[in-house]
Design a protein around this motif. Structure first.
Motif, PDB file in Angstrom:
ATOM      1  N   GLY A 155       2.885  10.229   2.525  1.00 14.95           N
ATOM      2  CA  GLY A 155       4.275   9.801   2.513  1.00 14.95           C
ATOM      3  C   GLY A 155       4.529   8.508   1.778  1.00 14.95           C
ATOM      4  N   ASP A 156       3.469   7.763   1.411  1.00 10.50           N
ATOM      5  CA  ASP A 156       3.646   6.515   0.674  1.00 10.50           C
ATOM      6  C   ASP A 156       4.024   6.793  -0.774  1.00 10.50           C
ATOM      7  N   VAL A 157       4.760   5.863  -1.362  1.00 11.02           N
ATOM      8  CA  VAL A 157       5.209   5.959  -2.746  1.00 11.02           C
ATOM      9  C   VAL A 157       4.865   4.661  -3.458  1.00 11.02           C
ATOM     10  N   VAL A 158       4.357   4.758  -4.690  1.00 15.20           N
ATOM     11  CA  VAL A 158       4.168   3.573  -5.521  1.00 15.20           C
ATOM     12  C   VAL A 158       4.877   3.811  -6.848  1.00 15.20           C
ATOM     13  N   HIS A 214       0.352   3.248 -19.317  1.00  9.17           N
ATOM     14  CA  HIS A 214       1.165   4.269 -19.968  1.00  9.17           C
ATOM     15  C   HIS A 214       2.422   3.684 -20.571  1.00  9.17           C
ATOM     16  N   GLN A 215       3.051   4.454 -21.455  1.00  6.56           N
ATOM     17  CA  GLN A 215       4.268   4.030 -22.148  1.00  6.56           C
ATOM     18  C   GLN A 215       5.522   4.364 -21.356  1.00  6.56           C
ATOM     19  N   PHE A 216       5.363   4.901 -20.179  1.00  2.00           N
ATOM     20  CA  PHE A 216       6.485   5.382 -19.389  1.00  2.00           C
ATOM     21  C   PHE A 216       6.337   4.873 -17.955  1.00  2.00           C
ATOM     22  N   LEU A 217       7.331   5.137 -17.124  1.00  2.00           N
ATOM     23  CA  LEU A 217       7.254   4.779 -15.722  1.00  2.00           C
ATOM     24  C   LEU A 217       6.618   5.912 -14.942  1.00  2.00           C
ATOM     25  N   GLU A 218       5.876   5.550 -13.918  1.00  2.00           N
ATOM     26  CA  GLU A 218       5.182   6.553 -13.116  1.00  2.00           C
ATOM     27  C   GLU A 218       5.444   6.298 -11.637  1.00  2.00           C
ATOM     28  N   LEU A 219       5.765   7.359 -10.927  1.00  2.00           N
ATOM     29  CA  LEU A 219       5.903   7.297  -9.479  1.00  2.00           C
ATOM     30  C   LEU A 219       4.813   8.163  -8.875  1.00  2.00           C
ATOM     31  N   PHE A 277       6.097   1.596  -1.459  1.00  2.00           N
ATOM     32  CA  PHE A 277       6.991   1.942  -0.355  1.00  2.00           C
ATOM     33  C   PHE A 277       6.160   2.668   0.693  1.00  2.00           C
ATOM     34  N   ARG A 278       5.973   2.022   1.836  1.00  2.00           N
ATOM     35  CA  ARG A 278       5.150   2.592   2.894  1.00  2.00           C
ATOM     36  C   ARG A 278       5.954   3.569   3.748  1.00  2.00           C
ATOM     37  N   ASN A 279       5.354   4.700   4.068  1.00  2.00           N
ATOM     38  CA  ASN A 279       6.010   5.700   4.882  1.00  2.00           C
ATOM     39  C   ASN A 279       6.199   5.192   6.310  1.00  2.00           C
ATOM     40  N   THR A 280       7.420   5.183   6.782  1.00  2.00           N
ATOM     41  CA  THR A 280       7.714   4.738   8.143  1.00  2.00           C
ATOM     42  C   THR A 280       7.981   5.905   9.078  1.00  2.00           C
ATOM     43  N   GLY A 281       8.085   7.107   8.512  1.00  2.00           N
ATOM     44  CA  GLY A 281       8.388   8.269   9.324  1.00  2.00           C
ATOM     45  C   GLY A 281       9.865   8.414   9.619  1.00  2.00           C
ATOM     46  N   LYS A 282      10.670   7.497   9.078  1.00  2.00           N
ATOM     47  CA  LYS A 282      12.105   7.511   9.356  1.00  2.00           C
ATOM     48  C   LYS A 282      12.937   7.575   8.077  1.00  2.00           C
ATOM     49  N   THR A 300      -6.559   1.035  -7.582  1.00  2.00           N
ATOM     50  CA  THR A 300      -6.574  -0.381  -7.951  1.00  2.00           C
ATOM     51  C   THR A 300      -5.454  -0.570  -8.951  1.00  2.00           C
ATOM     52  N   ILE A 301      -4.426  -1.316  -8.539  1.00  2.00           N
ATOM     53  CA  ILE A 301      -3.224  -1.482  -9.343  1.00  2.00           C
ATOM     54  C   ILE A 301      -3.146  -2.915  -9.845  1.00  2.00           C
ATOM     55  N   ASP A 302      -3.246  -3.090 -11.162  1.00  2.00           N
ATOM     56  CA  ASP A 302      -3.235  -4.423 -11.771  1.00  2.00           C
ATOM     57  C   ASP A 302      -4.215  -5.357 -11.065  1.00  2.00           C
ATOM     58  N   GLY A 303      -5.407  -4.808 -10.814  1.00  2.00           N
ATOM     59  CA  GLY A 303      -6.492  -5.606 -10.239  1.00  2.00           C
ATOM     60  C   GLY A 303      -6.507  -5.704  -8.735  1.00  2.00           C
ATOM     61  N   VAL A 304      -5.525  -5.113  -8.060  1.00  2.00           N
ATOM     62  CA  VAL A 304      -5.438  -5.227  -6.597  1.00  2.00           C
ATOM     63  C   VAL A 304      -5.765  -3.877  -5.943  1.00  2.00           C
ATOM     64  N   PRO A 305      -6.848  -3.796  -5.138  1.00  2.00           N
ATOM     65  CA  PRO A 305      -7.182  -2.557  -4.431  1.00  2.00           C
ATOM     66  C   PRO A 305      -6.091  -2.216  -3.417  1.00  2.00           C
ATOM     67  N   THR A 306      -5.685  -0.950  -3.386  1.00  2.00           N
ATOM     68  CA  THR A 306      -4.585  -0.517  -2.529  1.00  2.00           C
ATOM     69  C   THR A 306      -4.908   0.842  -1.928  1.00  2.00           C
TER      70      THR A 306
END
Length: 322
Positions: free
Chosen positions: A97-100, A70-75, A164-169, A86-92
């Motif tokens: 609660g996780d954020v990318v 995309h031409q913009f940023l995405e959260l 950003f992995r959710n830590t619960g805190k 799969t983000i830039d070839g890497v399965p995730t």
């Protein structure tokens, strides 16, 4: 958790119902907002930001979403359940609660989402990353600061995503869900509140994850003058010159030019052009102001040069965005 928001997000949309019946992906945006010239689905910003600064949507469930950029940023925020990407070839795998955070040009695909897998997309543009925000983040020594600064300066050789992995805190979920409530159930001043919460979101991410996002390459951005240069470009892009900045900051012009290149990887002119082009693109896609007038307003004096740089930046001429 807001019961109205919960009900809205779990309710099946028409596209979701179609995908649930066919088990196949159904396009949910106009074809005019797609660019398939590079054999990869590319989402353009003329649809998402026609009448708003930030665009938020629930990702449609029951079918995989093909590889796209995309031409913009995405959260992406996992509201509930889980999500395989799969983000830039890497399965995730992302959990509740996780954020990318995905940069312009980052390529990703999203696997099938089940009934309880709610993924939220928050879209915004590089112009929403203000120098004032970067100044607040610069002492955090976090990868998020480096990521945002690289975007702001136009360094396209950096990491294209952050997870950003959710830590619960953390308070990140509270901030995001506050933004969602203002967006999906708008009231007076909701747009202003949403815009104000974007830097709060970044600050919260930095505060809560700074110990896990240390970037060894931060020293290159420790030079305070770089922020002053970026601030001048950000606020005075239409008239600023290297001479005027050097004079204002009491620096030798040649020394400042070399320092900018060394610290950002870009020349002063490249940084200035990026800001001017970003502003021109916004005006072209969101107003009816004649392109010839926009060229002058953002600080370009040569029409042919503007068209050349615009095409280099957006892969098409500005007339296509009208």
């Amino acid at each position: 958790m807001n019961s109205n928001l919960n009900e809205l997000l779990y309710r099946e949309t028409a596209v979701e119902q179609a995908q649930k019946n066919s088990h196949q992906f159904t396009m949910d945006i106009p074809e005019t907002s797609l660019d398939e010239t590079r054999n990869t689905l590319r989402l353009t910003d003329n649809y998402f930001f026609a009448n708003k600064e930030i665009f938020i949507s629930k990702h449609n469930r029951f079918a995989p979403y093909p590889l796209h950029s995309h031409q913009f940023l995405e959260l992406n925020y996992v509201y509930s359940g889980s999500c395989q990407q799969t983000i830039d070839g890497v399965p995730t795998t992302l959990q509740t609660g996780d954020v990318v955070l995905l940069d312009v040009g980052s390529k990703h695909s999203i696997d099938y989402l089940g009934e309880n897998d709610i993924l939220i997309n928050i879209l915004f543009r590089t112009k929403d990353i203000h120098i004032d925000l970067l100044n607040k983040l610069k002492n955090s020594q976090s990868a998020l600061f480096s990521f945002l600064l690289n975007i702001s300066t136009g360094d396209f050789n950096h990491l294209k995503s952050l997870i950003f992995r959710n830590t619960g805190k953390t308070g990140v979920s509270t901030v995001i869900e506050t933004i969602m409530n203002e967006y999906f159930f708008p009231r007076e001043y909701s747009d202003e509140i949403i815009s104000s919460y974007l830097p709060i979101l970044f600050l919260t991410l930095t505060r809560d994850y700074k110990n896990t996002l240390i970037d060894a390459g931060m020293d290159q951005y420790s030079e305070p003058v770089i922020f002053q240069v970026l601030n001048e470009i950000d606020h005075h892009y239409d008239t600023v010159t290297l001479d005027s900045v050097a004079k204002k900051l009491s620096y030798n012009k040649n020394y400042l030019s070399n320092l900018i290149k060394a610290k950002t990887g870009n020349t002063f002119t490249e940084l200035l052009n990026k800001q001017r082009l970003s502003r021109a693109h916004l005006l072209i896609t969101s107003t009816k102001i004649p392109i010839s007038r926009i060229i002058t307003e953002v600080g370009f004096s040569n029409k042919n040069y503007f068209y050349k740089k615009y095409k280099e930046s957006y892969q098409h001429l500005p007339t296509i965005d009208r």
